[in-house]
Design an enzyme around this catalytic site. Structure first.
Site, PDB file in Angstrom:
ATOM      1  CG  PHE A 268      -1.736  -1.259   1.259  1.00 60.27           C
ATOM      2  CD1 PHE A 268      -2.742  -1.490   0.344  1.00 60.27           C
ATOM      3  CD2 PHE A 268      -1.449  -2.232   2.195  1.00 60.27           C
ATOM      4  CE1 PHE A 268      -3.463  -2.658   0.366  1.00 60.27           C
ATOM      5  CE2 PHE A 268      -2.172  -3.399   2.222  1.00 60.27           C
ATOM      6  CZ  PHE A 268      -3.179  -3.616   1.307  1.00 60.27           C
TER       7      PHE A 268
ATOM      8  CB  SER B 268       7.540   3.374   0.292  1.00 60.27           C
ATOM      9  OG  SER B 268       7.523   2.479  -0.786  1.00 60.27           O
TER      10      SER B 268
ATOM     11  CE  LYS C  10       1.273   2.395   4.554  1.00 60.21           C
ATOM     12  NZ  LYS C  10       2.268   1.404   4.911  1.00 60.21           N
TER      13      LYS C  10
ATOM     14  CG  ASP D  72      -1.535  -6.285   6.242  1.00 57.50           C
ATOM     15  OD1 ASP D  72      -1.208  -7.486   6.235  1.00 57.50           O
ATOM     16  OD2 ASP D  72      -0.895  -5.409   5.640  1.00 57.50           O
TER      17      ASP D  72
END
Ligand SMILES: *[C@@H]1O[C@H](CO)[C@@H](O)[C@H](O)[C@H]1NC(C)=O
Ligand SMILES: *[C@@H]1O[C@H](CO)[C@@H](O)[C@H](O)[C@H]1NC(C)=O
Ligand SMILES: *[C@@H]1O[C@H](CO)[C@@H](O)[C@H](O)[C@H]1NC(C)=O
Ligand SMILES: *[C@@H]1O[C@H](CO)[C@@H](O)[C@H](O)[C@H]1NC(C)=O
Ligand SMILES: *[C@@H]1O[C@H](CO)[C@@H](O)[C@H](O)[C@H]1NC(C)=O
Ligand SMILES: *[C@@H]1O[C@H](CO)[C@@H](O)[C@H](O)[C@H]1NC(C)=O
Ligand SMILES: *[C@@H]1O[C@H](CO)[C@@H](O)[C@H](O)[C@H]1NC(C)=O
Ligand SMILES: *[C@@H]1O[C@H](CO)[C@@H](O)[C@H](O)[C@H]1NC(C)=O
Ligand SMILES: *[C@@H]1O[C@H](CO)[C@@H](O)[C@H](O)[C@H]1NC(C)=O
Ligand SMILES: *[C@@H]1O[C@H](CO)[C@@H](O)[C@H](O)[C@H]1NC(C)=O
Ligand SMILES: *[C@@H]1O[C@H](CO)[C@@H](O)[C@H](O)[C@H]1NC(C)=O
Ligand SMILES: *[C@@H]1O[C@H](CO)[C@@H](O)[C@H](O)[C@H]1NC(C)=O
Length: 827
Positions: free
Chosen positions: A505, A507, A522, A618
């Site tokens: 999704f 880096s 992010k 996740d």
């Protein structure tokens, strides 16, 4: 004569009565034998009660069709239709019966409107039977071997487990799935799915039997290269069979209680759906092409597709739906027609009533443009105006393009998307006099000179108007979230030079704010949300604060860029502490236990304590960060909602994630908080062992660690042998036992058997007792460096569970849901 006719009628009537009587004598409910028939509301039901065959009417339609549908699914879901394009108006006098060795559908006047069309011998013992897998077979009642005809070989729009979808090399004919024409019309529509007629192992979706707008990519034995979702796994068994006569795919479902189907949908997408009994709905597992607007000519001529609107199709300004009835039934293929005909070429043309052009900004340009070598926008416009078959032009960096005839594949992009071009569509002059306000600007072209002047003037106006629109308005977001400018983050991170990590999704980069606060930035990729929704979601995430959750400090949303700004965690992520080889700094047991407890508390907060339940989706060691005191903080929560519908696709195909994914991710049933519990359990095993579950042990004897550990635990002896060997047995046995039990309870196949995160916290705190766990029947692991999925099953007497290939995977499918274990060995 009249009397004669009447008596014929009487005889006919008697015959009908007689035949109605014979209906009562249908032997078994699942067969139609010679002399029997189905009409009106009569049905046959397959042996196990899964499927039903009879007449149905789709939606509000008045038409009747013979179809097969699920008997146990509360929404009538038709999987096969006999007389797709020859509907009946009155089923009570129609008959489905065996005639001359065929199954035939007769209309009111006994005319056959559908037949299995076989040239077989007219055996008297031919019968039709509906099998429990939804297959309608025509077979010789005295010969139980091979059916002479099967509905699975003649699919309509649904591909059921056991069905074939392939190519007959002898005739060069492919079996196709063809979408319905509309929600109320099962006649073959414009979209079809078929195997490559040239003999390669890939599927195409065709528009009108010719235009190929999607391909699955070739099958590599495990997956289609472009559809990783459609793969061999522990729920589905796909196989590609190729021999001298045919090539085909077929698939099966190991657990027959899972109702699953593929369809070629009206929307031009192929979809896989599975039935959720509790929710009473079909759950879409995946659809291809992923974007609705990628479907060729979905909205027909002069219709525009908008990914963010419902319905997806809309007519361009100046056009109206060709058939609003079809349009209302989600059949957009008819497209749109001009409200006012063009004046071009009209000899009786009154001066000054020439056609004009309407600007549509941010459009995907239509297919089949023609390039003109002209140097200026005005010349391009004039070239189009002077050719009566020209319907639109566009002048951009590629120069002048014009289109003749119908415009197909128009797509509207939204303001926050970077794609799109200006398209000028030709309309009759009278369309402009009644023009309404809108985002589009219009231009009437009178004389050439006037046009140039007016155009120039309007361009200035547009330019000025667009300039005045504030760009990237940074409205304050509630809470303490800081809206950052992209430039600020660029300089804070030294142009994104120090990368901390990366994933599916986006880096993460290290940065320093002017006040010397260290931050982690992010950069999101693959999100599908517009600006407004992004801000809403971010502001929700911003309000969530807990000692075991990474704090979101701010965000950036400019143009297509989306960034999130977090507190920086000096100790990095859990995986780097757990899995490195350096023995000197390994986490001791006490620390590990506190980390496990902290993560559980963070997740409990997400699941139970904040306003809307947040499922992380996740959980893995990479997403657990450690602060300066090694206090664990769950990172990346809320991402599932931010990324939106692409999330599950990326997740299920992302390396390094699979080993933590609960089975429901693969089966396509709804994801609940229990999916996080499963991932937590897998991670807890790794905290205990200090190595990845997916890794083979160096010794080579242990096999799949969770399976081995669960067996050890069951034997109830020597819990310390489960522990990371580097700790040399230095652990609190009671805590260790508790942790192992929790881990095992978390990874149960059945969601309802798993603990809740709240219970996990209580057990780890010692407030709640926990019973010894059953061993999950299916401990399957997705081994990262192999494309296929390897199954691990607990072995009965010796503990050396070996990975088994998918060929013997049926052993791993738990048909019986009880958790009895065959393990009874004593070492
Ligand atoms: C046919 O099905 C009905 C209801 O589904 C049942 O009552 C009846 O006994 C069945 N008949 C036969 C011959 O199996
Ligand atoms: C079937 O049709 C008959 C006659 O039309 C009617 O009496 C009967 O109630 C119907 N049965 C069902 C289950 O609809
Ligand atoms: C039955 O089908 C035939 C052929 O399509 C047609 O000519 C006839 O009108 C149909 N009968 C009825 C009652 O619809
Ligand atoms: C059936 O026979 C006819 C003529 O005998 C032939 O034209 C047709 O192709 C045959 N159909 C099948 C399905 O074999
Ligand atoms: C049964 O059907 C198969 C295939 O149609 C055929 O080869 C076989 O000879 C038949 N057996 C009998 C006893 O009719
Ligand atoms: C089928 O197609 C292949 C290649 O496209 C060709 O070689 C073959 O002759 C065709 N067979 C028939 C029966 O048309
Ligand atoms: C199939 O092969 C023919 C000739 O070999 C080629 O012209 C055609 O484009 C191919 N079709 C597809 C869908 O690849
Ligand atoms: C589809 O193709 C057929 C010929 O194959 C053509 O006559 C028809 O107009 C096409 N339909 C559309 C909507 O373009
Ligand atoms: C289609 O839907 C619209 C809005 O729901 C309705 O006004 C219109 O009458 C419908 N058209 C037809 C032909 O059903
Ligand atoms: C030509 O224009 C006149 C006047 O606008 C109109 O009445 C007539 O219908 C047009 N003819 C055609 C073929 O469009
Ligand atoms: C209009 O443009 C098309 C496509 O460029 C061309 O084929 C046609 O001849 C042109 N018609 C006239 C009248 O120039
Ligand atoms: C998967 O399907 C193929 C073909 O139907 C079959 O040969 C194979 O045994 C199946 N595998 C399992 C594990 O059921």
């Amino acid at each position: 004569m009249g009397i004669r006719e009447n008596s014929w009628f009487f005889l006919y009537f008697l015959l009908i009565c007689f035949s109605l009587n014979t209906h009562v004598s249908i032997g078994a409910n699942d067969t139609i034998s010679a002399g029997q028939s189905i009409s009106g509301n009569q049905t046959i039901i397959s042996d196990g009660g899964n499927f039903k065959l009879g007449f149905f009417t789709p939606g509000k339609s008045q038409n009747h069709y013979i179809g097969i549908w699920y008997n146990k699914v509360s929404i009538q879901t038709v999987v096969w239709v006999a007389n797709r394009d020859r509907p009946l108006s009155d089923p009570s006098s129609a008959e489905l019966k065996i005639m001359d060795g065929n199954l035939v559908l007769l209309n009111q006047s006994k005319f056959p409107i559908w037949s299995t069309n076989l040239n077989s011998s007219t055996s008297n013992s031919i019968e039709a039977a509906l099998l429990d897998d939804g297959n309608l077979v025509l077979r010789d009642g005295t010969n139980s071997s091979a059916p002479v005809w099967e509905s699975l070989d003649h699919p309509t729009h649904t591909w059921l487990p056991g069905g074939k979808l392939g190519l007959d090399k002898r005739t060069n004919k492919t079996q196709r799935l063809t979408a319905w024409r509309s929600e109320e019309d099962p006649a073959p529509g414009i979209f079809s799915l078929e195997l490559d007629p040239n003999g390669t192992s890939q599927y195409f979706i065709l528009w009108n039997g010719s235009e190929n707008y999607w391909t699955s990519g070739v099958w590599n034995g495990h997956i289609f290269s472009l559809v990783p979702e459609m793969r061999i796994n522990y729920i589905y068994n796909f196989s590609y069979i190729t021999n001298e006569n045919e090539n085909y795919f077929t698939y099966s479902v190991y657990d027959n209680s899972i109702l699953s189907r593929f369809i070629m949908d009206l929307s031009g997408q192929v979809k896989q759906l599975s039935w959720l009994e509790n929710a009473h709905e079909w759950n879409l597992f995946w659809a291809q092409p992923r974007q609705q607007c990628e479907v060729h000519a979905l909205c027909g001529a002069f219709g525009r597709c908008n990914e963010k609107a419902l319905p997806f199709c809309e007519c361009m300004q100046g056009f109206g739906e060709r058939s609003s009835k079809e349009w209302n039934l989600s059949d957009w293929s008819g497209g749109c027609v001009r409200k006012t005909p063009l004046q071009c070429g009209n000899i009786t043309l009154v001066n000054g009533e020439k056609d004009g052009f309407l600007l549509s900004p941010k459009m995907r340009l239509p297919v089949n443009p023609q390039s003109l070598a002209v140097g200026r926008s005005e010349e391009c416009e004039l070239a189009c105006l002077n050719n009566c078959s020209c319907t639109a032009y566009s002048y951009g960096s590629d120069g002048c393009s014009i289109w003749v005839e119908d415009l197909l594949n128009l797509q509207q992009f939204s303001d926050d998307e970077s794609d799109g071009n200006d398209l000028y569509i030709r309309l009759a002059a009278s369309e402009f006099s009644s023009s309404k306000k809108g985002t589009a600007t219009w231009v009437i072209v009178g004389t050439v000179a006037g046009a140039v002047a007016l155009l120039g003037f309007l361009l200035v106006l547009i330019w000025g108007w667009q300039r005045r629109r504030p760009v990237g308005t940074s409205k304050a977001v509630e809470g303490s979230l800081v809206p950052f400018g992209y430039r600020d983050l660029q300089s804070a991170t030294k142009n994104f030079s120090e990368k901390l990590g990366g994933g599916g999704f986006g880096s993460v980069f290290k940065g320093t704010l002017p006040d010397s606060t260290v931050i982690a930035v992010k950069k999101l990729e693959g999100f599908s949300q517009g600006e407004k929704q992004f801000r809403t979601e971010v502001s929700t995430i911003g309000t969530i604060q807990h000692v075991n959750l990474v704090r979101l400090r701010g965000f950036c949303s400019e143009g297509a860029k989306r960034l999130l700004v977090y507190d920086y965690m000096p100790n990095g992520s859990l995986d780097s502490h757990l899995f490195h080889q350096n023995d000197s700094s390994i986490l001791d047991w006490k620390m590990r236990y506190q980390i496990a407890l902290g993560i559980a508390r963070g997740l409990t907060y997400l699941h139970e304590k904040c306003r809307d339940c947040i499922i992380h989706c996740d959980i893995k060691p990479e997403n657990i960060l450690l602060d300066a005191e090694l206090c664990p903080k769950v990172a990346d929560f809320g991402l599932a909602k931010l990324i939106g519908r692409e999330f599950s696709r990326v997740l299920t195909t992302m390396r390094g994630t699979r080993g933590y994914l609960a089975p429901e991710w693969i089966s396509g049933v709804a994801i609940t908080a229990k999916a996080d519990v499963y991932s937590y359990g897998m991670m807890l095993f790794e905290l205990i062992s200090g190595r990845r579950n997916s890794e083979q042990s160096e010794v080579g004897k242990v096999g799949f660690y969770p399976t081995w550990a669960a067996n050890k635990l069951k034997e109830g002896e020597d819990v310390l042998s489960i522990l990371d060997q580097r700790l040399e047995g230095d652990a609190n046995v009671e805590e260790l036992t508790r942790a192992c039990r929790v881990a095992c309870w978390c990874i149960q196949d059945e969601e309802t058997h798993r603990l809740s995160m709240g219970q996990v916290v209580q057990i780890l705190e010692g407030v709640l007792e926990v019973n010894p766990p059953p061993i999950p029947r299916t401990l399957q692991v997705l081994v990262d460096n192999q494309e296929d999925i390897i199954f691990y099953t607990e072995s009965s007497s010796n503990q050396s569970s070996k990975p088994q290939s998918s060929a013997s995977a049926s052993a791993a499918s738990s048909k019986n849901k009880s958790h009895t274990s065959s393990t009874s060995s004593k070492s």
